[in-house]
Design a protein around this motif. Structure first.
Motif, mmCIF file in Angstrom:
data_model
loop_
_atom_site.group_PDB
_atom_site.id
_atom_site.type_symbol
_atom_site.label_atom_id
_atom_site.label_comp_id
_atom_site.label_asym_id
_atom_site.label_seq_id
_atom_site.Cartn_x
_atom_site.Cartn_y
_atom_site.Cartn_z
ATOM 1 N N LYS A 140 0.838 -1.195 0.000
ATOM 2 C CA LYS A 140 0.000 0.000 0.000
ATOM 3 C C LYS A 140 0.877 1.250 0.000
ATOM 4 N N PRO A 141 0.514 2.254 -0.813
ATOM 5 C CA PRO A 141 1.351 3.465 -0.854
ATOM 6 C C PRO A 141 1.363 4.178 0.493
ATOM 7 N N ALA A 142 2.552 4.596 0.906
ATOM 8 C CA ALA A 142 2.695 5.289 2.183
ATOM 9 C C ALA A 142 2.326 6.764 2.019
ATOM 10 N N GLU A 143 1.793 7.366 3.092
ATOM 11 C CA GLU A 143 1.440 8.784 3.058
ATOM 12 C C GLU A 143 2.698 9.643 3.170
ATOM 13 N N VAL A 144 2.674 10.799 2.507
ATOM 14 C CA VAL A 144 3.802 11.734 2.512
ATOM 15 C C VAL A 144 3.336 13.055 3.130
ATOM 16 N N THR A 145 4.094 13.556 4.107
ATOM 17 C CA THR A 145 3.788 14.819 4.760
ATOM 18 C C THR A 145 4.962 15.770 4.566
ATOM 19 N N VAL A 146 4.698 16.949 3.971
ATOM 20 C CA VAL A 146 5.720 17.974 3.727
ATOM 21 C C VAL A 146 5.405 19.174 4.617
ATOM 22 N N THR A 147 6.373 19.598 5.444
ATOM 23 C CA THR A 147 6.165 20.685 6.400
ATOM 24 C C THR A 147 7.179 21.791 6.147
ATOM 25 N N LEU A 148 6.687 23.054 5.944
ATOM 26 C CA LEU A 148 7.537 24.231 5.785
ATOM 27 C C LEU A 148 7.550 25.011 7.096
ATOM 28 N N VAL A 149 8.738 25.421 7.542
ATOM 29 C CA VAL A 149 8.890 26.149 8.808
ATOM 30 C C VAL A 149 9.676 27.427 8.522
ATOM 31 N N SER A 150 9.158 28.577 9.039
ATOM 32 C CA SER A 150 9.835 29.862 8.846
ATOM 33 C C SER A 150 10.347 30.389 10.183
ATOM 34 N N GLY A 154 13.038 35.383 8.389
ATOM 35 C CA GLY A 154 12.635 35.092 7.016
ATOM 36 C C GLY A 154 13.317 33.889 6.416
ATOM 37 N N GLU A 155 13.970 33.038 7.234
ATOM 38 C CA GLU A 155 14.606 31.833 6.728
ATOM 39 C C GLU A 155 13.596 30.682 6.761
ATOM 40 N N TRP A 156 13.696 29.764 5.792
ATOM 41 C CA TRP A 156 12.733 28.674 5.641
ATOM 42 C C TRP A 156 13.474 27.337 5.629
ATOM 43 N N THR A 157 12.829 26.321 6.234
ATOM 44 C CA THR A 157 13.317 24.941 6.173
ATOM 45 C C THR A 157 12.135 24.037 5.842
ATOM 46 N N VAL A 158 12.428 22.807 5.358
ATOM 47 C CA VAL A 158 11.386 21.863 4.962
ATOM 48 C C VAL A 158 11.697 20.494 5.565
ATOM 49 N N ASP A 159 10.623 19.810 6.049
ATOM 50 C CA ASP A 159 10.703 18.437 6.552
ATOM 51 C C ASP A 159 9.806 17.559 5.671
ATOM 52 N N VAL A 160 10.256 16.303 5.414
ATOM 53 C CA VAL A 160 9.473 15.345 4.624
ATOM 54 C C VAL A 160 9.336 14.065 5.436
ATOM 55 N N GLN A 161 8.089 13.662 5.710
ATOM 56 C CA GLN A 161 7.782 12.411 6.423
ATOM 57 C C GLN A 161 7.118 11.462 5.435
ATOM 58 N N TRP A 162 7.789 10.333 5.122
ATOM 59 C CA TRP A 162 7.278 9.364 4.148
ATOM 60 C C TRP A 162 6.874 8.107 4.907
ATOM 61 N N GLY A 163 5.567 7.976 5.170
ATOM 62 C CA GLY A 163 5.090 6.848 5.963
ATOM 63 C C GLY A 163 5.627 6.951 7.374
ATOM 64 N N SER A 164 6.337 5.928 7.831
ATOM 65 C CA SER A 164 6.930 5.945 9.167
ATOM 66 C C SER A 164 8.379 6.422 9.160
ATOM 67 N N GLU A 191 -1.397 33.670 1.201
ATOM 68 C CA GLU A 191 -1.537 34.817 2.107
ATOM 69 C C GLU A 191 -0.648 34.657 3.340
ATOM 70 N N ALA A 192 -0.605 33.423 3.918
ATOM 71 C CA ALA A 192 0.209 33.196 5.110
ATOM 72 C C ALA A 192 1.700 33.363 4.798
ATOM 73 N N VAL A 193 2.156 32.817 3.666
ATOM 74 C CA VAL A 193 3.562 32.929 3.297
ATOM 75 C C VAL A 193 3.927 34.374 3.008
ATOM 76 N N ASP A 194 3.042 35.106 2.322
ATOM 77 C CA ASP A 194 3.333 36.497 1.986
ATOM 78 C C ASP A 194 3.431 37.362 3.244
ATOM 79 N N SER A 195 2.600 37.072 4.258
ATOM 80 C CA SER A 195 2.674 37.855 5.498
ATOM 81 C C SER A 195 4.015 37.656 6.197
ATOM 82 N N VAL A 196 4.526 36.408 6.191
ATOM 83 C CA VAL A 196 5.827 36.133 6.813
ATOM 84 C C VAL A 196 6.944 36.839 6.044
ATOM 85 N N LEU A 197 6.883 36.778 4.709
ATOM 86 C CA LEU A 197 7.923 37.414 3.898
ATOM 87 C C LEU A 197 7.896 38.935 4.040
#
Length: 230
Positions: A140-150, A154-164, A191-197
């Motif tokens: 079964k295909p695993a779920e993918v979760t992508v999270t952006l953090v500011s 104004g610096e940004w990072t990204v996390d990727v959770q693939w299944g477990s 709108e949320a990203v533009d407010s942070v920038l």
């Protein structure tokens, strides 16, 4: 001698496999006789765990294949099967010696009448029964979760959770790339990203103005000191 039956995965075995997978060391398991679609005794690597309520929640990759299949604990074991022993072929008995010919003296009898040969029955060609291949279980295909953090700067990072498994953690991303991606997403995300920038631009602009004023003051002081020395 009867062949020993392999035990399926226990709760302790499953906890050990989870710990090995979390440490980046996918453990090896073997298929039991209860496994559907694969040969008993074949080895595989554990690659992921899904929701136990699904039944077949252990995802493995059989040795020599690229596909990931899902199985239940009853179909897997951590006990390595014993190697198969080859039974030596029995030695052929020596052929008996041919008996010496014996001469018979007899009076020949008249030959009997030859019966007419019965017609041979028509030959029927038998085709081997077709065996249907056993159905293989698709992973079964695993779920993918992508999270952006500011950050406030104004610096940004990204996390990727693939299944477990977490395949990416706190990877830096350019603010311009985040702004471009946000425009392709729903308006609330843009709108949320533009407010942070915008807030980050204002803070950096205020900092630039402060540094410019300090630089001008330092330049004037330097000019005065230079004029006094001439």
């Amino acid at each position: 001698m009867a062949k020993a039956k392999q035990s399926s995965l226990s709760e302790e075995d499953i906890d050990h496999l989870r710990a090995e997978l979390a440490a980046g060391r996918p453990a090896q398991v073997w298929f039991t006789s209860a496994a559907v679609g694969v040969e008993a005794g074949r080895s595989a690597k554990v690659v992921a765990f899904t929701d136990p309520a699904e039944g077949d929640y252990i995802q493995v990759r059989p040795t020599g294949e690229k596909d990931e299949l899902s199985f239940s604990p009853a179909e897997l074991t951590v006990e390595k099967p014993a190697p198969r022993k080859r039974t030596p072929a029995p030695a052929s008995a020596p052929e008996p010696a041919a008996p010496a010919p014996v001469e018979h003296i007899y009076t020949p009898a008249p030959p009997p009448a030859k019966p007419k040969p019965a017609p041979a029955p028509p030959s029927v060609e038998r085709k081997p029964a077709e065996r249907k291949p056993a159905a293989r279980k698709q992973a079964k295909p695993a779920e993918v979760t992508v999270t952006l953090v500011s950050t406030a700067e104004g610096e940004w990072t990204v996390d990727v959770q693939w299944g477990s498994r977490r395949t990416l953690k706190a990877a830096p991303v350019a603010a311009s790339a985040v702004a471009q991606a946000a425009k392709l997403l729903p308006a609330e995300v843009d709108e949320a990203v533009d407010s942070v920038l915008s807030a980050a631009r204002e803070r950096h602009l205020a900092r630039v103005e402060q540094l410019r004023a300090e630089l001008e003051a330092a330049q004037r002081a330097l000019d005065e000191l230079t004029a006094e020395g001439t």
